[in-house]
Design a protein around this motif. Structure first.
Motif, mmCIF file in Angstrom:
data_model
loop_
_atom_site.group_PDB
_atom_site.id
_atom_site.type_symbol
_atom_site.label_atom_id
_atom_site.label_comp_id
_atom_site.label_asym_id
_atom_site.label_seq_id
_atom_site.Cartn_x
_atom_site.Cartn_y
_atom_site.Cartn_z
ATOM 1 N N ASP A 1 0.823 -1.200 0.000
ATOM 2 C CA ASP A 1 0.000 0.000 0.000
ATOM 3 C C ASP A 1 0.862 1.257 0.000
ATOM 4 O OD1 ASP A 1 -2.640 1.202 0.166
ATOM 5 O OD2 ASP A 1 -2.096 1.789 2.204
ATOM 6 N N ARG A 2 1.965 1.229 0.723
ATOM 7 C CA ARG A 2 2.824 2.411 0.842
ATOM 8 C C ARG A 2 3.851 2.499 -0.289
ATOM 9 N NH1 ARG A 2 0.459 6.007 4.334
ATOM 10 N NH2 ARG A 2 -0.893 4.701 5.628
ATOM 11 N N MET A 3 4.366 1.379 -0.727
ATOM 12 C CA MET A 3 5.386 1.407 -1.772
ATOM 13 C C MET A 3 4.797 1.592 -3.168
ATOM 14 S SD MET A 3 8.183 -1.526 -0.830
ATOM 15 C CE MET A 3 9.289 -1.325 0.563
ATOM 16 N N GLY A 4 3.592 1.092 -3.370
ATOM 17 C CA GLY A 4 3.070 0.989 -4.716
ATOM 18 C C GLY A 4 3.365 -0.403 -5.255
ATOM 19 N N ARG A 5 2.558 -0.852 -6.189
ATOM 20 C CA ARG A 5 2.599 -2.248 -6.593
ATOM 21 C C ARG A 5 3.899 -2.644 -7.264
ATOM 22 N NH1 ARG A 5 -3.587 -1.541 -8.628
ATOM 23 N NH2 ARG A 5 -4.564 -1.883 -6.584
ATOM 24 N N PHE A 6 4.368 -1.875 -8.222
ATOM 25 C CA PHE A 6 5.573 -2.274 -8.955
ATOM 26 C C PHE A 6 6.796 -2.250 -8.054
ATOM 27 C CE2 PHE A 6 9.292 -1.197 -11.572
ATOM 28 C CZ PHE A 6 9.322 -2.312 -12.385
ATOM 29 N N ALA B 1 10.519 -4.383 6.685
ATOM 30 C CA ALA B 1 9.989 -3.109 6.200
ATOM 31 C C ALA B 1 8.765 -2.683 7.006
ATOM 32 C CB ALA B 1 9.639 -3.230 4.716
ATOM 33 N N TYR B 2 7.877 -3.622 7.286
ATOM 34 C CA TYR B 2 6.676 -3.318 8.061
ATOM 35 C C TYR B 2 7.055 -2.779 9.439
ATOM 36 C CZ TYR B 2 1.903 -3.909 9.871
ATOM 37 O OH TYR B 2 0.653 -3.694 10.411
ATOM 38 N N LEU B 3 8.029 -3.405 10.078
ATOM 39 C CA LEU B 3 8.438 -2.979 11.409
ATOM 40 C C LEU B 3 8.917 -1.532 11.403
ATOM 41 C CD1 LEU B 3 9.062 -3.583 14.376
ATOM 42 C CD2 LEU B 3 11.288 -4.448 13.652
ATOM 43 N N VAL B 4 9.659 -1.133 10.383
ATOM 44 C CA VAL B 4 10.172 0.232 10.305
ATOM 45 C C VAL B 4 9.058 1.227 9.990
ATOM 46 C CG1 VAL B 4 11.701 1.769 8.996
ATOM 47 C CG2 VAL B 4 12.499 -0.499 9.694
ATOM 48 N N ILE B 5 8.156 0.862 9.086
ATOM 49 C CA ILE B 5 7.115 1.790 8.648
ATOM 50 C C ILE B 5 5.962 1.880 9.643
ATOM 51 C CG2 ILE B 5 5.536 2.380 6.779
ATOM 52 C CD1 ILE B 5 7.309 0.681 4.910
ATOM 53 N N PHE B 6 5.572 0.746 10.212
ATOM 54 C CA PHE B 6 4.395 0.695 11.095
ATOM 55 C C PHE B 6 4.734 0.092 12.458
ATOM 56 C CE2 PHE B 6 3.096 -0.337 6.694
ATOM 57 C CZ PHE B 6 2.322 0.788 6.390
ATOM 58 N N PRO B 7 5.666 0.636 13.201
ATOM 59 C CA PRO B 7 6.086 -0.022 14.445
ATOM 60 C C PRO B 7 4.986 -0.112 15.496
ATOM 61 C CG PRO B 7 6.979 2.192 14.308
ATOM 62 C CD PRO B 7 6.381 1.905 12.978
ATOM 63 N N ARG B 8 4.035 0.828 15.459
ATOM 64 C CA ARG B 8 3.003 0.840 16.503
ATOM 65 C C ARG B 8 1.652 0.338 16.024
ATOM 66 N NH1 ARG B 8 3.231 6.674 19.094
ATOM 67 N NH2 ARG B 8 3.803 7.306 16.993
ATOM 68 N N ALA B 9 1.593 -0.225 14.835
ATOM 69 C CA ALA B 9 0.337 -0.816 14.381
ATOM 70 C C ALA B 9 -0.054 -1.956 15.315
ATOM 71 C CB ALA B 9 0.486 -1.327 12.951
ATOM 72 N N ARG B 10 -1.342 -2.126 15.528
ATOM 73 C CA ARG B 10 -1.804 -3.185 16.421
ATOM 74 C C ARG B 10 -2.031 -4.467 15.628
ATOM 75 N NH1 ARG B 10 -6.690 -1.930 19.991
ATOM 76 N NH2 ARG B 10 -7.551 -1.057 18.056
ATOM 77 N N GLU C 1 8.696 9.305 3.733
ATOM 78 C CA GLU C 1 7.959 9.305 2.469
ATOM 79 C C GLU C 1 6.981 8.135 2.399
ATOM 80 O OE1 GLU C 1 11.127 9.618 2.877
ATOM 81 O OE2 GLU C 1 11.888 11.366 1.797
ATOM 82 N N LEU C 2 7.417 6.964 2.896
ATOM 83 C CA LEU C 2 6.551 5.793 2.852
ATOM 84 C C LEU C 2 5.352 5.943 3.788
ATOM 85 C CD1 LEU C 2 9.273 3.002 2.740
ATOM 86 C CD2 LEU C 2 7.661 3.571 0.931
ATOM 87 N N ARG C 3 5.561 6.550 4.941
ATOM 88 C CA ARG C 3 4.449 6.740 5.861
ATOM 89 C C ARG C 3 3.428 7.732 5.306
ATOM 90 N NH1 ARG C 3 7.681 7.077 11.691
ATOM 91 N NH2 ARG C 3 8.074 4.824 11.858
ATOM 92 N N VAL D 1 -12.760 7.219 4.380
ATOM 93 C CA VAL D 1 -11.897 6.232 5.020
ATOM 94 C C VAL D 1 -10.795 6.972 5.749
ATOM 95 C CG1 VAL D 1 -10.356 4.299 4.651
ATOM 96 C CG2 VAL D 1 -12.399 4.542 3.222
ATOM 97 N N ARG D 2 -10.739 6.834 7.044
ATOM 98 C CA ARG D 2 -9.764 7.594 7.821
ATOM 99 C C ARG D 2 -8.409 6.899 7.815
ATOM 100 N NH1 ARG D 2 -8.723 5.499 12.816
ATOM 101 N NH2 ARG D 2 -10.073 3.813 13.549
ATOM 102 N N ARG D 3 -7.395 7.690 8.017
ATOM 103 C CA ARG D 3 -6.046 7.138 8.096
ATOM 104 C C ARG D 3 -5.841 6.536 9.477
ATOM 105 N NH1 ARG D 3 -1.811 11.340 5.582
ATOM 106 N NH2 ARG D 3 -0.497 9.559 6.059
#
Length: 280
Positions: A137-142, A183-192, A257-259, A274-276
């Motif tokens: 979702d953050r990087m884009g598909r390609f 990558a997920y850990l760096v971009i979304f460290p506090r996601a539940r 940039e990714l966030r 749709v909220r962020r």
């Protein structure tokens, strides 16, 4: 061990590439691989089927010794059984030279879509499905597809540097998936993340991503260094460690940039925007 089953991290586009990768992995396993275990994990193998599987993996899997020398082995299993030794291990006939052609570089790519059992496949696809969609979702598909494949190559060759003389076949999406986890850990460290805690009788808990993925990485590192005893001695923990570190470091310079990345907010079916997600 924590088995993640869902995360609270809404998407702003459909994770087409993640779905496609999962579909291809499942299709290859079901349609092309000689399967020697049932979905429940029970063996359905015969000596002949084991040798057929070995030949298939030797053909399409990555072998560390071949990768570093960039030269295929002069001999390989021919798919026929030569009996069973006193320890119960299946012996397979070898042919020299092999009847198939092989490129070690290409074998790294094909090995990413092979799995040794249903459990191996389901575990990798579970982690990819839970965490890969948000990275896409953050990087884009390609860019996400390229990132996934580069993580797989880096993990495989990193493992080969540690096990350069090994002729054991390396298969599985684990290295590429580990890069996605980093990558997920760096971009979304506090996601539940809701996860099933295995040592607490698989009770579900809501946990922060940094705890779930951090614990996963520490466990892989402990098994890799030999400080702990892991089930399944053939698991390439070194590839998991290398892939995870590479994935985390690769996105670290671009984390802001990714966030902030992603398409414009879509109008939801119930006429609410749709909220962020407040993970940042």
């Amino acid at each position: 061990m924590v088995l993640p089953i869902h995360d609270i991290n809404p998407l702003r586009r459909r994770p087409v590439v993640t779905w496609l990768l999962i579909a291809v992995n499942i299709a290859v396993f079901v349609l092309f691989e000689p399967i020697v275990t049932s979905v429940a994990g029970f063996t359905t193998a015969t000596p002949q089927s084991v040798c057929e599987q070995q030949r298939f993996f030797d053909h399409w899997g990555a072998v560390p010794a071949e990768m570093l020398e960039n030269r295929p082995s002069p001999e390989a299993p021919n798919g026929r059984s030569a009996g069973v030794d006193p320890q119960g291990r299946v012996l397979c006939e070898l042919e020299s030279p092999p009847s198939f052609t092989k490129s070690p570089v290409v074998s790294v790519l094909t090995s990413m879509f092979l799995h040794g059992s249903w459990l191996h496949l389901i575990g990798n696809m579970l982690f990819l499905g839970v965490f890969g969609n948000n990275v896409e979702d953050r990087m884009g598909r390609f860019l996400y597809l390229i990132f996934y494949l580069v993580c797989g190559y880096t993990a495989a060759y990193g493992f080969a540097l540690f096990e350069g003389h090994s002729s054991t076949t390396l298969i599985g999406a684990s290295g590429a998936v580990a890069g996605v986890l980093g990558a997920y850990l760096v971009i979304f460290p506090r996601a539940r993340v809701i996860g099933l805690v295995t040592f607490l009788f698989f009770l579900p808990f809501w946990l922060p991503a940094w705890l779930v993925l951090g614990f996963w990485f520490v466990l892989q590192y402990i098994y890799f260094t030999g400080m702990g005893v892991a089930e399944g001695g053939s698991v390439a923990y070194g590839a998991h460690v290398v892939g995870f570190i590479f994935g985390a470091l690769a996105v670290l310079p671009f984390v802001r940039e990714l966030r902030a990345a992603g398409p414009a907010r879509r109008h939801a079916p119930d006429h609410r925007w749709v909220r962020r997600t407040p993970w940042s």
